[in-house]
Design an enzyme around this catalytic site. Structure first.
Site, PDB file in Angstrom:
ATOM      1  N   LYS A 114      24.185 -30.198  46.670  1.00  0.00           N
ATOM      2  CA  LYS A 114      25.578 -29.918  46.467  1.00  0.00           C
ATOM      3  C   LYS A 114      25.780 -29.541  44.936  1.00  0.00           C
ATOM      4  O   LYS A 114      25.555 -30.434  44.053  1.00  0.00           O
ATOM      5  CB  LYS A 114      26.663 -31.038  47.375  1.00  0.00           C
ATOM      6  CG  LYS A 114      28.007 -30.657  47.406  1.00  0.00           C
ATOM      7  CD  LYS A 114      28.795 -31.560  47.900  1.00  0.00           C
ATOM      8  CE  LYS A 114      30.153 -31.297  48.282  1.00  0.00           C
ATOM      9  NZ  LYS A 114      30.888 -32.487  48.832  1.00  0.00           N
TER      10      LYS A 114
ATOM     11  N   SER B  61      33.490 -30.948  52.629  1.00  0.00           N
ATOM     12  CA  SER B  61      33.354 -30.179  51.623  1.00  0.00           C
ATOM     13  C   SER B  61      31.933 -29.736  51.266  1.00  0.00           C
ATOM     14  O   SER B  61      31.677 -28.616  50.613  1.00  0.00           O
ATOM     15  CB  SER B  61      33.982 -30.734  50.315  1.00  0.00           C
ATOM     16  OG  SER B  61      33.254 -32.007  49.715  1.00  0.00           O
TER      17      SER B  61
ATOM     18  N   SER C  18      33.209 -35.741  54.078  1.00  0.00           N
ATOM     19  CA  SER C  18      32.559 -34.384  53.808  1.00  0.00           C
ATOM     20  C   SER C  18      30.771 -34.555  53.984  1.00  0.00           C
ATOM     21  O   SER C  18      30.263 -33.210  54.133  1.00  0.00           O
ATOM     22  CB  SER C  18      32.638 -34.117  52.440  1.00  0.00           C
ATOM     23  OG  SER C  18      34.074 -33.870  52.033  1.00  0.00           O
TER      24      SER C  18
END
Length: 601
Positions: A88, A162, A186
């Site tokens: 990420k 996210s 997330s």
């Protein structure tokens, strides 16, 4: 950018990569091929397209540098030798820019985040950095100037955030695992929406050093994997105390619970999503069927704690992390994220203390709850929204995604999102197990049992394919794994889905004068005695299926086979004309048992 195709390397888990290297293949052969396949699927003019799960892919030079570190090493010497993964883009990786989902924020770190360094030291190879809700603020995967990330099953649905890009790269089969972050869900919501395992470990178990903070006191680095065994192996590598991270904690050795008694919510809300409700009710039926005890509990205090996260002073932590940067008027700032982060200026120190007092009061309830149950068993999300629904109600839809996730980090709990059976409309459905801190291994052990009970070995890249892009075939004899003709499947990159049995309406025969020996499967009439026969289900592309069928000799043919659970799949059948010279071996229940008996004789 080309249309997505099913690469021979798609959907490989840790075991698949290990077997490839044990067979003599090398990372220098396979990973450049994988990277090129991803570029063809995701890039235009050398850059990931708008809405791609990727923000940055490794250059040839960066990949070569990583591969050089593996040269001369035996595959067995490193637990993650040559395994590709994604990170990420709020987690630092040397050699890649870190953007946090905002191009104007980008910087190039000089060193890896601690967790990335540990994984690379174990032999894993970073393929690229992934898209996210900007500054990890959101649960929808659409708050990004790099574009909303489409769900891996149906693009009109959200991918979850996210950590949207991290989840989708695994679900598309592009990497074996990925790293996300989790503050309010997330690392779990994207797993639930993409048929993955999502690990939200105990706070401090995995270092957050080298991670752009969202809420620094609550943040956790999460793991997306194809199954719980992979997740456990990855956690073994990643869970190391880090003195450089003030929130890192030494692992506490506590007795691991045998998770059997689970709490489910009283009167859960579904926000009109009947499919999600039905899928959860089915999951509860399956849980009880396989020996879990489900008891209804009042989740009101948990929901009150969840409200503290975004309606209380903890949003000030987001301002402490990136608020001054967000004060600027920059084109790459997402307006919803900006409004949330800037609202963090409002809470006072008094607000913080009052909220913390209330959180500690609610923790008394949480502690008492786990005196009576081993874990919670909840839907990962109570609804599964489309991008259209999100556009109409961006704040409300996002909030609903976090109903069963927002309280977990505030309450210092461990959690694990797991795939359950697909919904009736073909979309994935996830359940989440939640337990006290330091019960991470207990959750993974329960997950192993859950996966075995539900028989969910398929990678999402295969489950999510349209019907005309891949085909499942039931094999019953010489094409079974380890049998003489299995190579006709394996060299076409077919993947074993599961072993199961037919409906009890078939007979199995050993055919005469066939080389290698083969059986014939025949469906009997309603007035005849049939039995269930063991079969293996293999999935291959439509093109590969066509060429495979061309190799099938008479008296064999491909017909429709009914399985014990009612599914109808393509499968090997036999012409009845040859049965007078064949031997009925139905009593063995399958070809493998018959062959073993013959060899013993």
């Amino acid at each position: 950018m080309t249309a997505s195709t099913l690469s021979p390397l798609s959907g490989w888990n840790l075991s698949d990569w290990a077997k490839a290297y044990q067979s003599g293949q090398t990372p220098q052969q396979l990973l450049p091929q994988l990277l090129q396949q991803i570029r063809e699927e995701e890039c235009d003019n050398g850059k990931p397209v708008y809405g791609s799960p990727w923000i940055t892919l490794a250059t040839d030079a960066v990949l070569a540098q990583q591969l050089a570190s593996l040269e001369g090493k035996a595959p067995a010497s490193l637990p993650l030798f040559g395994v590709p993964f994604a990170v990420k883009d709020n987690i630092d990786v040397a050699g890649f820019a870190t953007t946090g989902g905002c191009p104007e924020f980008a910087f190039t770190p000089q060193r890896d985040a601690t967790v990335v360094a540990l994984l690379r030291a174990a032999g894993a190879v970073v393929i690229g950095k992934t898209n996210l809700d900007q500054f990890a603020t959101g649960l929808v995967g659409a708050r990004s100037p790099y574009g909303p990330v489409a769900n891996s099953f149906k693009p009109e649905y959200v991918s979850g955030g996210s950590s949207s890009g991290s989840a989708v790269t695994v679900a598309r089969g592009q990497v074996a695992f990925s790293l996300g972050t989790d503050t309010a869900g997330s690392g779990r919501v994207p797993a639930g929406f993409n048929h993955l395992v999502g690990v939200k470990a105990t706070k401090g178990l995995v270092s957050t050093n080298g991670v752009i903070p969202a809420c620094k006191s609550l943040d956790v680095v999460s793991i997306f994997a194809l199954n719980s065994r992979d997740a456990e192996q990855l956690l073994d590598v990643a869970a190391q105390f880090d003195a450089a991270d003030p929130y890192s904690r030494e692992s506490v050795a506590v007795p691991q619970r045998r998770i059997k008694r689970l709490a489910i919510p009283l009167s859960p809300q579904w926000f009109g999503d009947v499919e999600q409700q039905q899928a959860y009710e089915q999951a509860c039926v399956l849980a009880r069927k396989h020996g879990l005890e489900l008891v209804e509990k009042d989740f009101g205090p948990l929901f009150e704690m969840a409200a503290l996260l975004y309606q209380g002073p903890w949003v000030a932590e987001r301002y402490a992390a990136v608020g001054e940067f967000m004060e600027q008027d920059l084109p790459g700032l997402d307006p919803i994220v900006k409004s949330i982060v800037l609202s963090g200026k409002l809470p006072s120190a008094v607000d913080q203390f009052r909220a913390e007092y209330r959180r500690l009061e609610l923790m008394r309830y949480v502690t008492a709850l786990f005196d009576d149950v081993d874990a919670l068993f909840v839907p990962t999300s109570p609804h599964f929204p489309t991008h259209a629904a999100l556009a109409e109600q961006p704040i409300e839809v996002n909030s609903r995604n976090g109903v069963y996730t927002n309280f977990v980090n505030l309450a210092d709990l461990s959690a694990l999102s797991l795939p359950a059976a697909l919904r009736r409309d073909g979309l994935p459905f996830g359940i989440t197990l939640i337990a006290p801190a330091w019960q991470d291994r207990a959750l993974l052990a329960c997950a192993n049992r859950w996966e075995a009970a539900l028989k969910l070995p398929e990678a999402p890249v295969l489950l999510g394919r349209k019907a005309d892009e891949s085909v499942v075939i039931a094999v019953v004899g010489a094409h079974l794994s380890g049998m003489p003709l299995n190579h006709q499947l394996s060299h076409r990159s077919a993947r074993l889905v599961e072993q199961t049995v037919t409906a009890d309406q078939y007979r199995l025969y050993a055919l005469a004068n066939t080389t290698p020996p083969k059986p014939g499967l025949v469906r009997v009439g309603d007035d005849e005695q049939g039995v269930a026969i063991i079969v293996e289900l293999w999935r291959l592309t439509a093109a590969a299926f066509g060429s495979f069928v061309n190799e099938v000799p008479q008296p064999m043919g491909i017909g429709k086979v009914e399985l014990e659970d009612g599914r109808i799949v393509n499968g090997f059948m036999c012409e009845a004309a040859v049965l007078p010279t064949a031997t009925d071996i139905s009593e063995f229940g399958g070809w493998r048992a018959y062959v073993s008996r013959k060899q013993a004789d």
